[in-house]
Scaffold this motif. Structure first.
Motif, PDB file in Angstrom:
ATOM      1  N   GLY A 132       0.711  -1.071   0.011  1.00 35.94           N
ATOM      2  CA  GLY A 132       0.041  -0.093  -0.034  1.00 35.94           C
ATOM      3  C   GLY A 132       0.854   1.401   0.037  1.00 35.94           C
ATOM      4  O   GLY A 132       1.941   1.225  -0.455  1.00 35.94           O
ATOM      5  N   TYR A 133       0.372   2.305   0.494  1.00 34.21           N
ATOM      6  CA  TYR A 133       1.131   3.560   0.477  1.00 34.21           C
ATOM      7  C   TYR A 133       0.497   4.422   1.715  1.00 34.21           C
ATOM      8  O   TYR A 133      -0.377   4.086   2.280  1.00 34.21           O
ATOM      9  N   GLU A 134       1.581   5.435   1.951  1.00 34.68           N
ATOM     10  CA  GLU A 134       1.306   6.572   2.904  1.00 34.68           C
ATOM     11  C   GLU A 134       1.653   7.887   2.516  1.00 34.68           C
ATOM     12  O   GLU A 134       2.541   7.918   1.658  1.00 34.68           O
ATOM     13  N   THR A 135       0.708   8.682   3.000  1.00 30.12           N
ATOM     14  CA  THR A 135       1.040  10.122   2.343  1.00 30.12           C
ATOM     15  C   THR A 135       1.134  11.165   3.644  1.00 30.12           C
ATOM     16  O   THR A 135       0.669  10.645   4.705  1.00 30.12           O
ATOM     17  N   TYR A 136       1.688  12.174   3.331  1.00 26.95           N
ATOM     18  CA  TYR A 136       1.659  13.092   4.405  1.00 26.95           C
ATOM     19  C   TYR A 136       1.853  14.587   3.554  1.00 26.95           C
ATOM     20  O   TYR A 136       2.538  14.617   2.455  1.00 26.95           O
ATOM     21  N   SER A 137       1.173  15.413   4.037  1.00 30.52           N
ATOM     22  CA  SER A 137       1.048  16.808   3.146  1.00 30.52           C
ATOM     23  C   SER A 137       1.082  17.901   4.039  1.00 30.52           C
ATOM     24  O   SER A 137       0.908  17.832   5.053  1.00 30.52           O
ATOM     25  N   ALA A 138       1.763  18.880   3.605  1.00 29.92           N
ATOM     26  CA  ALA A 138       1.745  20.349   4.294  1.00 29.92           C
ATOM     27  C   ALA A 138       1.597  21.530   3.127  1.00 29.92           C
ATOM     28  O   ALA A 138       2.270  21.092   2.132  1.00 29.92           O
ATOM     29  N   TYR A 139       1.296  22.541   3.636  1.00 27.78           N
ATOM     30  CA  TYR A 139       1.556  23.779   2.615  1.00 27.78           C
ATOM     31  C   TYR A 139       2.605  24.720   2.685  1.00 27.78           C
ATOM     32  O   TYR A 139       3.263  24.796   3.816  1.00 27.78           O
ATOM     33  N   VAL A 140       2.980  25.046   1.523  1.00 28.19           N
ATOM     34  CA  VAL A 140       4.196  25.769   1.318  1.00 28.19           C
ATOM     35  C   VAL A 140       3.699  27.205   0.703  1.00 28.19           C
ATOM     36  O   VAL A 140       3.039  27.263  -0.088  1.00 28.19           O
ATOM     37  N   PHE A 141       4.005  28.255   1.625  1.00 28.15           N
ATOM     38  CA  PHE A 141       3.636  29.607   1.225  1.00 28.15           C
ATOM     39  C   PHE A 141       5.028  30.375   0.633  1.00 28.15           C
ATOM     40  O   PHE A 141       5.972  30.205   1.415  1.00 28.15           O
ATOM     41  N   VAL A 142       4.793  31.186  -0.382  1.00 27.02           N
ATOM     42  CA  VAL A 142       5.965  31.975  -0.928  1.00 27.02           C
ATOM     43  C   VAL A 142       5.631  33.169  -1.016  1.00 27.02           C
ATOM     44  O   VAL A 142       4.739  33.641  -1.800  1.00 27.02           O
ATOM     45  N   ARG A 143       6.091  34.008  -0.346  1.00 31.11           N
ATOM     46  CA  ARG A 143       6.101  35.618  -0.506  1.00 31.11           C
ATOM     47  C   ARG A 143       6.842  36.060  -1.633  1.00 31.11           C
ATOM     48  O   ARG A 143       7.846  35.727  -1.921  1.00 31.11           O
ATOM     49  N   ASP A 144       6.177  37.338  -1.960  1.00 36.95           N
ATOM     50  CA  ASP A 144       7.025  38.102  -2.915  1.00 36.95           C
ATOM     51  C   ASP A 144       8.576  38.616  -2.298  1.00 36.95           C
ATOM     52  O   ASP A 144       8.472  39.082  -1.070  1.00 36.95           O
ATOM     53  N   ALA A 145       9.521  38.621  -3.188  1.00 32.26           N
ATOM     54  CA  ALA A 145      10.616  39.248  -2.706  1.00 32.26           C
ATOM     55  C   ALA A 145      10.560  40.733  -2.814  1.00 32.26           C
ATOM     56  O   ALA A 145       9.516  41.452  -3.271  1.00 32.26           O
ATOM     57  N   ASP A 146      11.289  41.467  -1.937  1.00 37.55           N
ATOM     58  CA  ASP A 146      11.285  42.862  -1.992  1.00 37.55           C
ATOM     59  C   ASP A 146      11.435  43.468  -3.198  1.00 37.55           C
ATOM     60  O   ASP A 146      12.178  43.219  -3.880  1.00 37.55           O
ATOM     61  N   ALA A 147      10.442  44.476  -3.453  1.00 33.75           N
ATOM     62  CA  ALA A 147      10.541  45.090  -4.631  1.00 33.75           C
ATOM     63  C   ALA A 147      11.771  45.845  -5.089  1.00 33.75           C
ATOM     64  O   ALA A 147      12.506  46.421  -4.222  1.00 33.75           O
ATOM     65  N   GLU A 148      12.220  45.904  -6.243  1.00 36.63           N
ATOM     66  CA  GLU A 148      13.372  46.653  -6.503  1.00 36.63           C
ATOM     67  C   GLU A 148      13.128  48.210  -6.439  1.00 36.63           C
ATOM     68  O   GLU A 148      13.836  49.167  -6.202  1.00 36.63           O
ATOM     69  N   VAL A 149      11.939  48.551  -6.611  1.00 36.41           N
ATOM     70  CA  VAL A 149      11.167  50.043  -6.617  1.00 36.41           C
ATOM     71  C   VAL A 149      10.208  50.057  -5.694  1.00 36.41           C
ATOM     72  O   VAL A 149       9.241  49.220  -5.749  1.00 36.41           O
ATOM     73  N   GLU A 150      10.260  50.920  -4.573  1.00 38.90           N
ATOM     74  CA  GLU A 150       9.272  50.847  -3.462  1.00 38.90           C
ATOM     75  C   GLU A 150       7.971  51.315  -4.032  1.00 38.90           C
ATOM     76  O   GLU A 150       7.952  52.161  -5.000  1.00 38.90           O
ATOM     77  N   GLY A 151       6.980  50.653  -3.812  1.00 36.06           N
ATOM     78  CA  GLY A 151       5.578  50.502  -4.428  1.00 36.06           C
ATOM     79  C   GLY A 151       5.316  49.946  -5.507  1.00 36.06           C
ATOM     80  O   GLY A 151       4.177  49.905  -6.005  1.00 36.06           O
ATOM     81  N   ALA A 152       6.295  49.222  -6.160  1.00 33.97           N
ATOM     82  CA  ALA A 152       5.978  48.619  -7.497  1.00 33.97           C
ATOM     83  C   ALA A 152       5.292  47.134  -6.897  1.00 33.97           C
ATOM     84  O   ALA A 152       5.355  46.620  -5.856  1.00 33.97           O
TER      85      ALA A 152
END
Length: 1577
Positions: free
Chosen positions: A378-398
């Motif tokens: 048979g099989y076993e599984t495990y799951s979890a969520y991965v969140f990826v945030r935006d990198a800092d913008a090169e221009v403020e407010g971009a």
């Protein structure tokens, strides 16, 4: 054969020959010997036919031993018995049937004639027959080899042809067709790892050991790397334990990088076993018939990352039973999509841990990651969520970067790029997007659109057919441009049909070209395109598609697209310059809001066909609308850091991409995205929230047209764990049993559901003959204790029980039925088992165990307990006692535990009858101090109140502090008062005394066991009471006692510092019991912030001798500190104060920072210098020596505040007293340096030290007088004291041994040396310190060489001094009038006296009346012609000779015709050999001074016009003005190098020139001025 292969190589074809056992080697050797002829004759056929079935790395021999059957189903992959891919099948395509059977008729005959026929032939067959048979075999083998080479060449050319057709379409990243396998080998064996890699261009392969690149050159002979035909191998020779590691092979090309992993385990035999044999396991290890149990532990949790970072997800996988060779299938999924290894995803399986590494996070990597472990069970599984945030913008407010860039509808003319909008717009609405493209193989990005497009789809045109491209997208708002998205996968600009043909498997090359389609018809105009329609329309572009005309065989069909504004009949061609090759086209630059119709025409070389049917009118604009806002948003509590958010879907949304969720802390009005990748469901778990905070949520939908409006905000929700009913209790046991009742005990549920358990409900049922009956409630009201007596039971009946826990959320599910218990009265004498075991205060090395006494006491009361312990994984035999003496308490602190070790415990009760039954075993607990664990802290405030304080950082809203004494909850408020604020609690002793001695503990409910204890012993109580008394009657603590220091200007400061003093503190200043007050003499200061108290005085007088005291008072706290200043202590302080005062006044004007001193430079120059400060322009700095001013010259200097006086060559006259005076209107300062006597001696010693250190090693040289030892120094001073030593004794100088100095050379001359002078010589420089000594050994070969050179130079000097020579030079040319008299005289030297011979034109002449030759006194040789005539013209020479040498001089005599006179032209030389005027030369002609010398190298001829004068015997001139005699003479006589000098060095240098008597003749010259050194007579 297979039975002899070691167990760790079973089913591996990639094994080295070294792995074979001795039995296999023996059989193989016999096989090769017995079939030598068969192998030699049939090698071509055998290898050829078997090579068609499987390609083996080991070549011909491996193919012979291959277990692959002779005939198998045609396939391109070779597999082993387990259907594991082990290699490629290399097909050979032939048209004849004879190759289908594997052997041709000719080959069968050859095999028959060689193997079988030769074996059956008589051994005595003639040699001719054997020869003929072998000749035939060789010919057929050569023919087969030639055919195979030809076939391989054709296959290669066929492949290269397709590569040249379009290389870009073939480019793909590396891919492992066969991955390396893990191996287990014995020590000192060899192992080889294989892999097969494909990719275009050919990948570069690198092997790694534990992520460190393997360098074969670093360990010669250890590693062998090979790469042949995409098969790469790593061979490890003579494995040892250090080779046990994880090996990685990395393949990389321009399109990406991929890695594969394999493990090597090296084992060692135990006992005396032959090391050459690996002791194989006989028979295969089969997993069939085994049920595997898989457990995933050490799991990764919800993870947060940022774009550009690297993240690793990993889990430990435990599979039972563990088989060494069994490998489960490990798969990773993201959002239920299977992941494959790529440059973005690296997967690794180490045998017990699965790891996924995301090398470069992008928002595309966000999602639900699932690990799936599959076994045959048979099989076993495990799951979890991965969140990826935006990198800092090169221009403020971009805005954030777009994501998920893909390519749709790729064809020859354009490619449609699609993407998803970012969740973050930077605070400003996104104006649009720019699409960039990059051709594969380059790094040059080109922007595809000039203006931003709002629609998340864009057709890119201007591509080169057949080229591959990647794309990226950037978002833009008013603030600026976002970072670029992750690049898309490469896509080729070609029609789908062409792409399918390139990807498909072509038919095998047979050498024949078969035409499968009709030849294109020429001269036929194509018909109408079919099914023209608008497939996509936005306000930026319209996409058309159609089908080609129905006619077949048309030549090169292309298309023209035409448009027409609705309501008009004016058709306008869109692509006027280049026809379209694909049946699709994108139109740009259409007027938004207008309606258009479109049609298409076909064209080829024959012409343009009829147009297609026009499309219906299409209005330019976005057909896809922005979705509507989602509906009601409902948040629900989930965990301490997450909330479940659900919402109503967007109504009527088309092509919905998903939803973005945003959250904000209530009242902050700051919104942050919960997800950066759209989710398609209407339910999402938002993680990463702060526990206890209240949040609101909103949602918006997104499709290609854009983002919708936000939904209405949700109701606020507090982030904390959701309340649920508790899980079932467990561990039901019987604590006591009587006739009609039983006391049950159980363990608390593992999860109480987020709320306190309010009670338990017990059910029971009767079991009759093993058949359970119905459940009955034992209690209607919940019981709070974990023990309950079930009554109304029947004696000697069997019962089962179940327990349910309840909290405010409800009653949980019941526990599993207990074991079957018999209801009969206990009559045993010993007590029953203790129950309700609890563990608290878990630390790295200790914990506290609590329990409740047994309900059944036995015959006598319980009088003690024994505690047992063992490791959780240890067998039952490992139980051991914690205490040897029974403890009467129901708790114990267990110490000396091993950190991170898991333990279990049990307790036994004791009475007079003995030790009773053991309790239930506790759950395993690990001895680890949890992060953030705090301990109870004792505090005593200013009022002396003693309290116990405990802080917990992991509290929940429902958590409570429970204080206990001796682990019994405190309920008596008379002894202690409890106070709780936030996450801190305090237990205050009301009247601490002996009754309070005990162990105090604090437990925080609804936490993971947060607890701590504090033992208040009798000694500790005394200590606390003493501190409490000090707090009630305090003393002001001092950081420092009263001290004194001197300040600027000689001021005196008395000071101390209190550790803590309030603003109400006061200070009294006392001197000799008299109070001091603020005034001119005393100045007081009290800084209450720092606690510094000080008193300053301008100066000290004799009246200030005594005791100074500072008295402090702060409320009820007091203190004082005193300082006694009397006797020598006071006098020293007063003296130093006066000195500092004077120094301060001195520094108000120009002054010396550093007083006058000196430095000695490496060049032995003495520099007097001093550093000055506070200088002005008009400040004068005067130097004096012995009271006399030193005038400013180049030796004085002033740079960067430093005055300098340089003494270049110091001597005794520089001794004296030097003084520098600084003076201006502000004052005067003086600095003096005494350089007399001892001062000058110390200075000279430093100079001598520099000179000594600059000396060169002693060297040996020879002169004509003897042997000289010498050394050079950089500078010599006359005052330098040097001592020469011979054999460590000072040398007494004499006429034979002398020392001296020449320039910077110091020498010792040994005249006429003998063997007695051999030995060690040294020169010692005296610098007043240790001195410096240079030594040289004058003995052995050094002495022999020097002495031999001395003998040679001495002989050469004697010869040089004594040889014959012409000391004075003769003129080169003498010009004289006919009839004149000529007289020449020169100096002759030599010992013995030389012989003199005169020559004319190289013939000897003798003295007569015409030519008179004289040699007087052995020094002067004269040449006289009484009256010259033309016959006297010629070259004259003088030759001097003795036994040491010969020298000559010559001149040329020229006769000028004219009136003869009685004058005589005379030349003489002086003592130095210079030509001078003769005695008969008129005085008026001697006005020109002689300037020539014998050492001048320059030779010039001078012509002197002499008047016609007669010279009388008395020397008086007789002037004849009408006659002139021209005499030409050289400015300088011929130079010779025969002059002696008294300097032995000059003699040595000139010894090679001793025989050079003639200088080269110089050309004659005529000048107007008379020749210096030449005179007329």
């Amino acid at each position: 054969m297979s039975g002899s292969i070691p167990f760790y190589q079973k089913h591996h074809l990639h094994y080295d020959r070294g792995y074979r056992s001795k039995e296999t080697e023996s059989k193989l050797s016999k096989y090769q010997t017995s079939s030598r002829y068969a192998a030699g004759s049939s090698s071509s056929a055998a290898s050829f036919s078997r090579g068609l079935k499987v390609s083996s790395y080991s070549g011909l021999e491996a193919s012979r031993l291959s277990p692959v059957p002779k005939r198998a189903k045609p396939t391109y992959l070779a597999v082993d018995k387990e259907n594991q891919i082990i290699g490629y099948v290399v097909p050979i395509f032939r048209g004849s049937q004879e190759f289908a059977t594997g052997l041709s008729h000719t080959e069968e005959a050859r095999v028959r004639d060689t193997a079988s026929y030769m074996a059956g032939r008589d051994l005595f067959t003639s040699g001719m027959e054997m020869e003929r048979s072998e000749l035939i075999s060789r010919r057929e083998a050569m023919r087969g080899t030639a055919e195979r080479i030809s076939l391989n060449k054709r296959i290669h050319e066929h492949g290269e042809h397709f590569k040249r057709m379009n290389e870009d379409s073939l480019m793909h990243p590396p891919e492992f067709v066969i991955k390396p396998r893990s191996h287990t080998v014995w020590e000192k064996q060899c192992v080889r790892l294989h892999c097969t890699v494909t990719g275009w261009p050919d990948p570069r392969v690198v092997w790694y050991k534990n992520n460190v690149a393997i360098d074969p050159m670093a360990c010669p002979g250890k590693y062998t790397l090979e790469s042949r035909y995409s098969v790469h191998s790593l061979e490890i020779n003579k494995c040892d334990f250090d080779d046990t590691a994880q090996y990685r092979v990395s393949a990389m090309n321009a399109n990406g990088e991929l890695s594969a992993f394999a493990s090597v385990v090296v084992k060692r035999f135990k006992g005396e076993i032959d090391e050459s044999l690996p002791a194989p396991r006989h028979g295969p290890v089969s997993e069939y018939g085994i049920t595997f149990k898989t457990h995933i532990v050490d799991k990764f949790g919800v993870s947060f990352g940022r774009e550009g970072e690297t993240m690793s997800l990993g889990c430990t996988v435990i599979i039972y039973p563990a088989l060494n060779r069994y490998q489960p299938e490990i798969q990773w999924y993201r959002d239920d999509v299977l992941l494959s290894p790529s440059k973005w995803n690296h997967m690794h399986w180490s045998g017990d841990r699965a790891t996924l590494t995301l090398t470069h996070l992008n928002k595309e990597d966000e999602g639900l990651y699932t690990l799936r472990v599959t076994t045959k069970s048979g099989y076993e599984t495990y799951s979890a969520y991965v969140f990826v945030r935006d990198a800092d913008a090169e221009v403020e407010g971009a805005p954030g970067a777009p994501l998920d860039v893909r390519c749709l509808d790729a064809n020859k003319d354009y490619i449609i790029a699609t993407w998803k909008q970012p969740a973050v717009d930077g605070g400003e609405s996104i104006l649009g997007y720019f699409v960039d493209r990059c051709e594969v193989g380059t790094n040059h990005w080109i922007q595809c659109n000039d203006t931003p497009v709002k629609f998340a789809r864009f057709p890119v045109t201007g591509l080169v057919e057949g080229r591959s491209y990647t794309f990226r997208v950037r978002a833009v708002n008013k603030s600026g441009m976002s970072r670029p998205s992750r690049v898309s996968e490469p896509v080729a600009a070609m029609d789908p049909a062409d792409r399918a043909r390139m990807r498909g498997t072509s038919a095998p090359w047979t050498g024949q070209i078969i035409v499968t389609e009709e030849e294109p018809a020429e001269g036929i105009v194509p018909g109408r395109p079919l099914d023209l329609q608008v497939t996509e329309a936005t306000k930026n572009y319209v996409v058309l598609s159609w089908k080609p005309p129905g006619e077949k065989g048309l030549e090169g069909v292309m298309y023209y697209v035409e448009k027409c504004v609705s309501g008009t009949d004016s058709w306008q061609r869109v692509n006027t310059e280049i026809p379209v090759k694909s049946p699709r086209f994108a139109l740009f630059d259409l007027a938004e809001g207008k309606s258009y119709s479109f049609r298409v025409r076909c064209c080829n070389t024959a012409g343009v066909g009829e147009p297609s049917d026009p499309t219906d009118a299409t209005t330019v604009g976005d057909k896809l609308d922005i979705p509507s806002a989602p509906g009601k948003v409902v948040p629900t509590r989930n965990t301490d850091t997450s909330v479940v958010v659900s919402w109503e879907a967007s109504q009527g949304a088309k092509e919905l991409v998903g939803y973005y969720i945003e959250t904000s802390v209530v009242g902050s009005n700051e919104w942050n995205p919960c997800n950066n990748k759209p989710v398609k469901a209407t339910r999402f778990i938002c993680h990463g929230l702060m526990t206890g905070e209240k949040y609101v949520f909103r949602v918006r939908a997104v499709n290609a047209a854009g983002l919708s409006q936000f939904s209405p905000e949700s109701e606020p929700v507090e982030v904390k764990a959701a309340i649920a009913s508790p899980t079932p209790p467990f561990g039901i046991s019987v604590l006591e049993c009587v006739r009609d009742s039983m006391v049950l005990g159980w363990k608390q549920p593992t999860c109480i559901g987020g709320a306190d358990i309010t009670g338990y409900f017990v059910d029971y049922r009767e079991v009759i003959d093993g058949v359970p009956g119905k459940w009955h409630e034992a209690n209607i009201r919940a019981v709070s204790e974990r023990a309950y007596r079930v009554s109304d039971l029947k004696e000697n009946r069997k019962y089962q029980f179940q327990v349910r826990a309840a909290n405010m959320a409800g009653v949980g599910i019941p526990s599993l039925p207990s074991d079957t218990f018999l209801c009969e009265e206990w009559t045993i004498a010993v007590p029953g088992p203790p129950h309700d075991l609890q563990i608290r205060e878990v630390r790295n090395d200790s914990l506290v165990l609590l329990w409740k006494p047994p309900v059944y006491q036995g015959r006598d009361p319980v009088n003690g307990f024994y505690i047992d312990i063992k490791e959780a994984e240890a067998p039952l035999e490992a139980w051991r006692g914690v205490n040897t003496q029974a403890t009467a308490k129901a708790y114990i602190k267990i110490k000396n535990l091993k950190e991170a070790e898991s333990y279990v415990f049990r307790v036994r009760a004791q009475n007079k009858a003995g030790v009773g039954n053991v309790s239930d075993v506790t759950e395993p607990v690990s001895a680890v101090t949890k992060p953030g664990t705090k301990e109870i802290v004792v505090d005593i405030n200013d009022d002396g109140i003693i309290s116990l304080n405990f802080e917990c950082s992991d509290m929940t809203p429902d958590s409570k502090f429970v204080w206990s004494k001796n682990y019994e909850e405190l309920t008596d408020p008379s002894r202690m008062t409890m106070e709780t604020k936030g996450n801190k609690s305090k237990a205050v002793f009301n009247t601490p005394g002996e009754d309070d001695i005990g162990i105090y503990s604090c437990l925080v409910t609804h936490t993971d066991g947060a607890s701590s204890s504090y033992t208040l012993s009798e000694e500790e109580l005394k200590r606390l009471l003493e501190i409490s008394h000090n707090h009630k009657f305090p003393i002001i603590p001092l950081k420092s006692e009263l001290a004194v220091e001197l300040l600027e200007k000689g001021r005196v400061r008395f000071w101390l510092q209190a550790e803590k003093i309030s603003a109400n503190g006061k200070v009294d200043y006392i001197f000799n019991d008299n109070a001091l007050s603020q005034g001119e003499k005393y100045k007081m200061n009290f800084d209450k912030n720092t606690g510094v108290i000080e008193m300053t005085m301008d100066s000290l007088t004799p009246a200030d001798e005594g005791t100074f005291t500072f008295q402090l008072q702060d409320g009820k706290a007091t203190n004082q500190s005193s300082l006694v200043l009397i006797g020598d202590v006071f006098k020293e302080l007063q003296k130093e104060s006066e000195f500092q005062r004077k120094e301060w006044f001195r520094k108000q004007g120009p002054h010396f920072i550093e007083y006058l001193g000196y430095d000695v430079t490496p060049e032995c120059c003495v520099v007097l210098k001093c550093k000055v400060g506070n200088m002005k322009k008009d400040t004068s700095a005067l130097w004096y020596k012995d009271g006399r001013e030193i005038k400013a010259d180049e030796n004085l200097g002033f740079t960067e505040g430093v005055l300098k006086l340089e003494i270049a060559q110091i001597s005794k006259k520089d001794s004296g007293v030097y003084e520098v005076v600084l003076k201006d209107d502000r004052g005067k300062d003086t600095s003096t340096l005494n350089l007399t006597d001892q001062g000058f001696k110390e200075l000279m010693n430093e100079v001598f030290s520099f000179i000594a250190n600059s000396s060169t090693p002693l060297k040996i040289t020879s002169t004509d007088q003897g042997i000289r030892l010498y050394t050079f120094v950089s500078y010599y001073n006359d005052l330098l004291q040097v001592t020469w030593h011979y054999k460590d004794s000072a040398i007494a100088f004499s006429d034979r041994i002398k020392s001296g100095v020449v320039g910077e050379q110091l020498w010792l001359q040994i005249s006429e040396p003998t063997e007695k002078d051999m030995g060690k010589y040294a020169i010692e420089f005296n610098d007043g310190k240790g001195g410096l000594r240079r030594t040289v050994e004058l003995s052995g070969q050094a002495f022999d060489d020097a002495f031999a050179e001395f003998q040679r130079l001495k002989a050469a000097a004697i010869a040089e001094r004594s040889r014959a020579r012409v000391a004075g030079g003769l003129p080169d040319v003498v010009t004289i009038q006919d009839g004149k008299a000529l007289n020449l005289t020169c100096n002759i030297s030599g010992d013995p006296m030389p012989e003199v011979t005169w020559l004319k034109n190289d013939r000897e002449i003798t003295s007569d009346d015409h030519i008179i030759l004289k040699f007087a006194s052995g020094k002067f040789a004269s040449f006289t012609i009484t009256a010259v005539n033309t016959s006297d013209s010629g070259k004259y020479s003088i030759l001097v000779k003795n036994k040491y040498g010969t020298e000559s001089g010559d001149f040329t005599l020229e006769i000028i015709e004219g009136t003869p006179d009685l004058g005589v032209t005379s030349y003489m030389t002086d003592a130095e050999g210079n030509v001078v005027f003769g005695q008969n030369t008129p005085k008026e002609k001697m006005k020109t001074p002689g300037t020539g010398t014998k050492m001048q190298k320059r030779k010039e001829s001078v012509t002197k016009i002499l008047p016609m004068e007669d010279v009388t015997a008395s020397g008086e001139p007789d002037v004849q003005k009408d006659e002139e005699v021209a005499v030409v003479a050289s400015e300088e006589a011929k130079a010779t190098d025969s002059e002696q000098t008294g300097d032995a060095e000059e003699v040595a240098d000139q010894r090679l020139a001793a025989d050079q008597s003639d200088a080269p003749e110089q050309p004659e010259a005529t000048v107007e001025e008379p020749e210096p050194g030449a005179e007329t007579a």
